[in-house]
Scaffold this motif. Structure first.
Motif, PDB file in Angstrom:
ATOM      1  N   VAL A  43       0.834  -1.202   0.000  1.00  0.00           N
ATOM      2  CA  VAL A  43       0.000   0.000   0.000  1.00  0.00           C
ATOM      3  C   VAL A  43       0.869   1.252   0.000  1.00  0.00           C
ATOM      4  CG1 VAL A  43      -1.655   1.333   1.369  1.00  0.00           C
ATOM      5  CG2 VAL A  43      -1.972  -1.119   1.076  1.00  0.00           C
ATOM      6  N   THR A  44       1.925   1.260   0.816  1.00  0.00           N
ATOM      7  CA  THR A  44       2.746   2.466   0.956  1.00  0.00           C
ATOM      8  C   THR A  44       3.746   2.654  -0.173  1.00  0.00           C
ATOM      9  OG1 THR A  44       4.296   1.280   2.390  1.00  0.00           O
ATOM     10  CG2 THR A  44       2.542   2.523   3.456  1.00  0.00           C
ATOM     11  N   ARG A  45       4.292   1.554  -0.712  1.00  0.00           N
ATOM     12  CA  ARG A  45       5.253   1.681  -1.813  1.00  0.00           C
ATOM     13  C   ARG A  45       5.082   0.538  -2.803  1.00  0.00           C
ATOM     14  NH1 ARG A  45       9.969  -1.470  -0.106  1.00  0.00           N
ATOM     15  NH2 ARG A  45       9.655  -2.010   2.060  1.00  0.00           N
ATOM     16  N   PRO A  46       4.163   0.691  -3.760  1.00  0.00           N
ATOM     17  CA  PRO A  46       3.911  -0.357  -4.742  1.00  0.00           C
ATOM     18  C   PRO A  46       5.168  -0.672  -5.553  1.00  0.00           C
ATOM     19  CG  PRO A  46       2.313   1.427  -4.947  1.00  0.00           C
ATOM     20  CD  PRO A  46       3.341   1.859  -3.957  1.00  0.00           C
ATOM     21  N   PRO A  47       5.418  -1.952  -5.859  1.00  0.00           N
ATOM     22  CA  PRO A  47       6.640  -2.348  -6.545  1.00  0.00           C
ATOM     23  C   PRO A  47       6.609  -2.170  -8.056  1.00  0.00           C
ATOM     24  CG  PRO A  47       5.351  -4.278  -6.056  1.00  0.00           C
ATOM     25  CD  PRO A  47       4.622  -3.113  -5.456  1.00  0.00           C
ATOM     26  N   GLY A  48       5.493  -1.735  -8.609  1.00  0.00           N
ATOM     27  CA  GLY A  48       5.394  -1.625 -10.066  1.00  0.00           C
ATOM     28  C   GLY A  48       5.200  -3.004 -10.672  1.00  0.00           C
ATOM     29  N   ARG A  53       7.398 -11.002  -3.392  1.00  0.00           N
ATOM     30  CA  ARG A  53       6.727 -11.954  -2.517  1.00  0.00           C
ATOM     31  C   ARG A  53       5.914 -11.168  -1.502  1.00  0.00           C
ATOM     32  NH1 ARG A  53      11.245 -16.600  -1.208  1.00  0.00           N
ATOM     33  NH2 ARG A  53      11.098 -17.584  -3.240  1.00  0.00           N
ATOM     34  N   VAL A  54       4.685 -11.597  -1.300  1.00  0.00           N
ATOM     35  CA  VAL A  54       3.807 -10.968  -0.315  1.00  0.00           C
ATOM     36  C   VAL A  54       3.472 -12.027   0.721  1.00  0.00           C
ATOM     37  CG1 VAL A  54       1.582  -9.870   0.077  1.00  0.00           C
ATOM     38  CG2 VAL A  54       2.830  -9.407  -2.019  1.00  0.00           C
ATOM     39  N   GLY A  55       3.624 -11.657   1.987  1.00  0.00           N
ATOM     40  CA  GLY A  55       3.348 -12.619   3.040  1.00  0.00           C
ATOM     41  C   GLY A  55       2.429 -12.060   4.096  1.00  0.00           C
ATOM     42  N   GLY A  56       1.696 -12.931   4.727  1.00  0.00           N
ATOM     43  CA  GLY A  56       0.797 -12.554   5.799  1.00  0.00           C
ATOM     44  C   GLY A  56      -0.110 -13.716   6.128  1.00  0.00           C
ATOM     45  N   LEU A  57      -1.228 -13.411   6.722  1.00  0.00           N
ATOM     46  CA  LEU A  57      -2.205 -14.429   7.081  1.00  0.00           C
ATOM     47  C   LEU A  57      -3.342 -14.437   6.071  1.00  0.00           C
ATOM     48  CD1 LEU A  57      -2.427 -13.666  10.899  1.00  0.00           C
ATOM     49  CD2 LEU A  57      -1.081 -15.438   9.771  1.00  0.00           C
ATOM     50  N   VAL A  58      -3.843 -15.620   5.747  1.00  0.00           N
ATOM     51  CA  VAL A  58      -5.003 -15.722   4.864  1.00  0.00           C
ATOM     52  C   VAL A  58      -6.218 -15.315   5.692  1.00  0.00           C
ATOM     53  CG1 VAL A  58      -6.419 -17.251   3.452  1.00  0.00           C
ATOM     54  CG2 VAL A  58      -3.952 -17.581   3.551  1.00  0.00           C
ATOM     55  N   GLU A  59      -6.902 -14.278   5.232  1.00  0.00           N
ATOM     56  CA  GLU A  59      -8.046 -13.745   5.969  1.00  0.00           C
ATOM     57  C   GLU A  59      -9.191 -14.754   5.982  1.00  0.00           C
ATOM     58  OE1 GLU A  59     -10.643 -10.050   4.879  1.00  0.00           O
ATOM     59  OE2 GLU A  59      -8.713  -9.377   5.707  1.00  0.00           O
ATOM     60  N   GLY A  60      -9.797 -14.916   7.151  1.00  0.00           N
ATOM     61  CA  GLY A  60     -10.903 -15.857   7.299  1.00  0.00           C
ATOM     62  C   GLY A  60     -12.091 -15.474   6.433  1.00  0.00           C
ATOM     63  N   ARG A 106       3.206 -10.808  -9.218  1.00  0.00           N
ATOM     64  CA  ARG A 106       3.250  -9.395  -9.567  1.00  0.00           C
ATOM     65  C   ARG A 106       1.928  -8.721  -9.181  1.00  0.00           C
ATOM     66  NH1 ARG A 106       7.190 -11.226 -12.439  1.00  0.00           N
ATOM     67  NH2 ARG A 106       8.508 -10.216 -13.907  1.00  0.00           N
ATOM     68  N   LEU A 107       2.031  -7.457  -8.819  1.00  0.00           N
ATOM     69  CA  LEU A 107       0.848  -6.667  -8.493  1.00  0.00           C
ATOM     70  C   LEU A 107       0.235  -6.160  -9.794  1.00  0.00           C
ATOM     71  CD1 LEU A 107      -0.782  -5.554  -6.103  1.00  0.00           C
ATOM     72  CD2 LEU A 107       0.600  -3.498  -6.231  1.00  0.00           C
ATOM     73  N   GLY A 111      -4.781  -3.612  -8.667  1.00  0.00           N
ATOM     74  CA  GLY A 111      -4.473  -3.760  -7.246  1.00  0.00           C
ATOM     75  C   GLY A 111      -4.567  -5.190  -6.751  1.00  0.00           C
ATOM     76  N   THR A 112      -4.921  -6.123  -7.637  1.00  0.00           N
ATOM     77  CA  THR A 112      -4.962  -7.536  -7.280  1.00  0.00           C
ATOM     78  C   THR A 112      -3.595  -8.152  -7.529  1.00  0.00           C
ATOM     79  OG1 THR A 112      -7.293  -7.696  -7.858  1.00  0.00           O
ATOM     80  CG2 THR A 112      -6.074  -9.761  -7.739  1.00  0.00           C
ATOM     81  N   PHE A 113      -3.116  -8.900  -6.568  1.00  0.00           N
ATOM     82  CA  PHE A 113      -1.816  -9.556  -6.687  1.00  0.00           C
ATOM     83  C   PHE A 113      -1.996 -10.845  -7.470  1.00  0.00           C
ATOM     84  CE2 PHE A 113       1.783 -12.079  -5.172  1.00  0.00           C
ATOM     85  CZ  PHE A 113       2.810 -11.178  -5.347  1.00  0.00           C
ATOM     86  N   GLN A 114      -1.333 -10.966  -8.617  1.00  0.00           N
ATOM     87  CA  GLN A 114      -1.406 -12.152  -9.463  1.00  0.00           C
ATOM     88  C   GLN A 114      -0.267 -13.089  -9.064  1.00  0.00           C
ATOM     89  OE1 GLN A 114      -3.928 -12.617 -11.617  1.00  0.00           O
ATOM     90  NE2 GLN A 114      -4.719 -10.624 -11.005  1.00  0.00           N
TER      91      GLN A 114
END
Length: 156
Positions: A43-48, A53-60, A106-107, A111-114
């Motif tokens: 959100v703060t600095r899009p990679p173009g 790699r994007v990491g986090g928790l899978v939202e319920g 890639r983003l 705004g959807t991460f493919q």
């Protein structure tokens, strides 16, 4: 041509060859390196158009399969921000809601991460280090909560 000039030309030719080899190597690395981003980082600095790699928790409640039976959409969150992910292919057996995941891809312009690859934790006590660090930075890392994955065997 004197001996000195011949040596100088050979040295310059060798340096030019070394420079070319270095440039080709660095170009190959640039195409295959994937940097880690948390959803807040995206959100703060899009990679173009770079591979990341994007990491986090899978939202319920966010995992949905499309009608084609191959594409899966879900949301990765670090509890501060979320990113929609679309993946075509077979998901790892350990992929499920509320668990740590790492998606490489890639983003998209919408705004959807493919994602081209999905990595899930390998047992109940593991979370990728990058994901654990991102959750710690957001203040949402709680290894003492039962059922919540932690990084490493000691939760470090």
């Amino acid at each position: 041509m004197t001996r000195k000039k011949r040596r100088l030309y050979m040295l310059l030719l060798a340096l030019a060859g070394l420079g070319t080899a270095t440039a080709l190597t660095l170009t190959a690395f640039d195409e295959n390196v994937a940097f880690f981003f948390s959803p807040s980082d995206l959100v703060t600095r899009p990679p173009g158009d770079k591979l990341v790699r994007v990491g986090g928790l899978v939202e319920g409640g966010s995992v949905t399969k499309l009608d084609d039976g191959v594409t899966t959409n879900f949301i990765i969150t670090d509890t501060a921000h979320s990113v929609k992910v679309s993946f075509s292919g077979a998901l790892p057996d350990l992929f499920r809601e509320g668990q740590g995941v790492l998606a490489e891809g890639r983003l998209g312009p919408d705004g959807t991460f493919q994602a081209r690859e999905i990595l899930a934790r390998h047992d109940e006590n593991y979370m990728p280090k990058e994901v654990a660090d991102a959750l710690k930075a957001s203040g949402e890392f709680r290894p003492e909560v039962p059922g919540r994955p932690v990084y490493g065997p000691e939760g470090k």
